[in-house]
Design an enzyme around this catalytic site. Sequence first.
Site, mmCIF file in Angstrom:
data_model
loop_
_atom_site.group_PDB
_atom_site.id
_atom_site.type_symbol
_atom_site.label_atom_id
_atom_site.label_comp_id
_atom_site.label_asym_id
_atom_site.label_seq_id
_atom_site.Cartn_x
_atom_site.Cartn_y
_atom_site.Cartn_z
ATOM 1 N N ASP A 134 26.794 11.709 72.876
ATOM 2 C CA ASP A 134 27.170 13.049 73.304
ATOM 3 C C ASP A 134 26.716 13.323 74.740
ATOM 4 O O ASP A 134 25.579 13.011 75.100
ATOM 5 C CB ASP A 134 26.486 14.043 72.352
ATOM 6 C CG ASP A 134 27.033 15.447 72.474
ATOM 7 O OD1 ASP A 134 28.245 15.615 72.323
ATOM 8 O OD2 ASP A 134 26.235 16.381 72.724
ATOM 9 N N HIS A 148 36.894 16.362 67.356
ATOM 10 C CA HIS A 148 36.424 17.638 66.811
ATOM 11 C C HIS A 148 36.345 18.736 67.870
ATOM 12 O O HIS A 148 36.089 19.886 67.532
ATOM 13 C CB HIS A 148 35.047 17.416 66.186
ATOM 14 C CG HIS A 148 34.034 17.041 67.234
ATOM 15 N ND1 HIS A 148 34.096 15.857 67.923
ATOM 16 C CD2 HIS A 148 32.973 17.717 67.748
ATOM 17 C CE1 HIS A 148 33.114 15.807 68.808
ATOM 18 N NE2 HIS A 148 32.419 16.928 68.718
HETATM 19 O O1 TEU Z 1 30.768 18.197 73.854
HETATM 20 C C1 TEU Z 1 30.431 18.303 75.189
HETATM 21 C C2 TEU Z 1 31.565 18.578 76.109
HETATM 22 O O2 TEU Z 1 31.466 18.255 77.266
HETATM 23 C C3 TEU Z 1 32.785 19.270 75.666
HETATM 24 O O3 TEU Z 1 33.861 18.572 75.355
HETATM 25 C C4 TEU Z 1 32.600 20.607 75.041
HETATM 26 O O4 TEU Z 1 32.747 20.602 73.672
HETATM 27 C C5 TEU Z 1 33.629 21.512 75.594
HETATM 28 O O5 TEU Z 1 33.339 21.644 76.931
HETATM 29 C C6 TEU Z 1 33.628 22.852 74.950
HETATM 30 O O6 TEU Z 1 34.828 23.444 75.346
HETATM 31 C C7 TEU Z 1 29.806 17.741 72.985
HETATM 32 C C8 TEU Z 1 30.272 17.815 71.555
HETATM 33 O O7 TEU Z 1 31.364 16.969 71.379
HETATM 34 C C9 TEU Z 1 30.554 19.236 71.182
HETATM 35 O O8 TEU Z 1 31.060 19.369 69.889
HETATM 36 C C10 TEU Z 1 29.276 20.017 71.344
HETATM 37 O O9 TEU Z 1 29.529 21.379 71.144
HETATM 38 C C11 TEU Z 1 28.653 19.823 72.719
HETATM 39 O O10 TEU Z 1 28.595 18.460 73.103
HETATM 40 C C12 TEU Z 1 27.236 20.296 72.743
HETATM 41 O O11 TEU Z 1 26.431 19.395 72.043
#
Ligand code: TEU
Length: 599
Positions: free
Chosen positions: A232, A365
Site C-alpha cells: 500500500d 477495491h
Molecule cells: O490507497 C492509496 C491511494 O493512493 C488511493 O488510490 C486512494 O485510495 C485514493 O486516492 C482515494 O481516492 C490505498 C488503499 O488502496 C486504499 O483503500 C486506502 O484507503 C488508502 O491506501 C489508505 O490506506
Amino acid sequence: MTIAITSNGTNGQINGTNGHSGSEHQHERIWWKDAVIYQIYPSSYKDSNGDGMGDIPGIISKLDYLKDLGIDCIWLNPHYKSPQVDMGYDISDYQDIHEPYGSLEDCMDLIKGCHDRGIKIVFDLVVNHTSDQHKWFKESRSSKDNAKRDWYIWRKPKGFTEDGKPIPPCNWRAAFGGSVWEWDEATQEFYLHLFAVEQPDLNWELEEVRQAIYKEAILFWLERGVDGFRIDTVNMYSKRLEFESVPVKDESTPWQRADLLWSNGPRLKEFLGEMIEETFTKYNAVSIGEFPNSPDFNEVLPFVSAEAKLLSMVFQFEIANLDHGLAYRHLAKTWKLSEMKKYLEGYQRLVDGTDGWQTTYLENHDQSRSVSRYASDAPEFRVQSAKMLAIYMLTLTGTSFIYMGQEYGAINVPEDYPIEQMLDLETIGFLKEFHRVHGKDNEKMNKLAWDGIRLNSRDNGRFPIQWDDSEHGGFTTGTPWMMANPHYKTVNVASQLNDPKSVLSFYKDMLKFRKKFRDLMVYGSFKLLDMENEQTMVYIKGHKDTQAVIALNFTQEKVPFTLPSDLKGEAKLAVKTIPTSQDDTLEPYEGRVYLVNTE
Ligand code: TEU
C-alpha cells in the site's frame, strides 16, 4: 457512425506493422510474471457464519471455484486487526486478524488451501501508516518524552491565530479531506496523516521504526508462508520533511492537494532497498507496489527494473483516474479513448526493451466497475462490454490483476440503490463537503453528486459478490454489512457457470488462451496502432516471428475494420466476442484477437 481505422489518417488501412515495436527484452521467467492475480476484498467475498460479513472460511470455501476459473495467485486485501475506519487500511495489530474475518488458524488454513491447489497468495502490506489504535501510536501520543514519540511525525504549530487556534505546519489536504495535520490537545503538537485522521503516518526516518515494521508486519507473514505482498502507498514512505505549503488552487478550502509533494520523496529508494533486501529477498517474495502520482515511465523504471532489486512491479493510476474529477473523484470528468491509449502505451513501454515489469488492471477495491466506466452497463451491451474488456485485461504484457466480480461482469449500483448504503469514508467525506458548499436540499446538485457517486465511488467495488439469485446474492444468510447490488437477480456466478456464452466462461477461456500464448500475451512486445482513433483500440503483440492483432471497439456503434495491410492473409481469427459479426465490421463493444504464425 462509420469511421475507418487508420494509422496515418490517409487510406483507411493500418500500415507500418511489419514486425513489432522496439527491442524485445529477454525477461527472466518468474512465476509472478506469468501469474494472473485475483484480488479478494474479504468483507464482501463470502460469509460462512451468517454474521453478514465475509470471512476467511468463506474464501476457503471458494478456492475450488478459483482454481477452476484458472487464476494463479490471490491478493487478499487487509484482514488484520483494525477498527475499520478505512476498511482495514488502519491496522491496530499486524499479527492478529480482524475478528469477524476469523482467526490466525483460519489464516494458516487459507495459505495452505491455496498452496495445496497450486495457487499462490499475497497479503496487503500497509506500513505507511497505522491505526491511531495501534499500541505504537498510543505510546507515541501519550507524551512528548515517550520513547516512541518520534515513531510518528509530530510538529509544533507554525503559530496561533488571533483567536488562539494552532496553525498547522503546511496547507496540504489529506486524501480523505481536511488538513493532513491533526492537533493533539494533550501534547500541544500536530501529527501527520496523509489519509484519515485515524491513520497517522509512521516515521520511516528512524531505523528502529523500520526494523519493527520488517519484523512485525513483513517477516511474521513471510515466515508463515505468504508469497509476497501488495504494498500500500509504497511511494509515500519517504517524506519531504520541509513540509512546504503549496499554492492555493481551490479557494473554497484552506487545504490544497499536494499529492506530488508527498510521493517519491528523497529517501524512497534507500528505504525500499533496505526493506526488500532484509525481508522480501530472503523469501523470494513478490513485491507489488501501489505507486500513484508517477505517470512518467522514466520515473517508474528505476523502481521496477530487475537490476535495481526494488519492486517486482507497480500499479500506476492514470487510466484509473481518467474520469475522476480533480478535487473530488466523484465529480466525474469526460475522457477520450486516445488518452487511455496514450497512458497504456507508456505503461507497456516499461517492459519493452527494458528489464522492468508492469501490471494491467481496470478494477480494484478503490475503483468502481470497469464495465460501467470504460464501456457500457446497459442491458443490451453489458455482456459484450465485459468480454471486450476481458480481452484487454488478458492480452497485455505484464501481470494481469482481476478484481473479484470482474469475472462475471459486475457493474455499478443502479439509480435506486440507497445512498445511505454507500459506506466508504471517502464518499461520506465528499458528500459532507459537497453539502457544506451547495446546501443539503439543492435537488439539482444532489443529483449531480449521486450520479458521480454511482459512477466513481469506491463503494461500487465493495458490495457483496453475487454468487446466485437467492437473497443477498447468496453472499450471506444474515444481513449483509453492505447491501448487495440488486443486479444479483440476473447477474450471478451460478447462472453463468454452465453457460458457454457467459462472461464467466469467456474469462475462463481467455485465461487458458493467455497461458497457451504466454510468449505473446505475457512477455510479448506491444505496439499501438492509430493512437488518435477515439472509437477503437488496436494493438499488435509480437514475439520472434509470431504476432497477435487485438482489436477492441469501445463504442456502441458499428465500426469498419481492416487488418493491417501487411498481415492480411496471414492473420487468423482466434477469438471473437460476437460470433455473428462480419470480418470488415466491429460490432458495438466487440473484441477480437487474430494470430499470425503461431502454429
Ligand atoms: O490507497 C492509496 C491511494 O493512493 C488511493 O488510490 C486512494 O485510495 C485514493 O486516492 C482515494 O481516492 C490505498 C488503499 O488502496 C486504499 O483503500 C486506502 O484507503 C488508502 O491506501 C489508505 O490506506
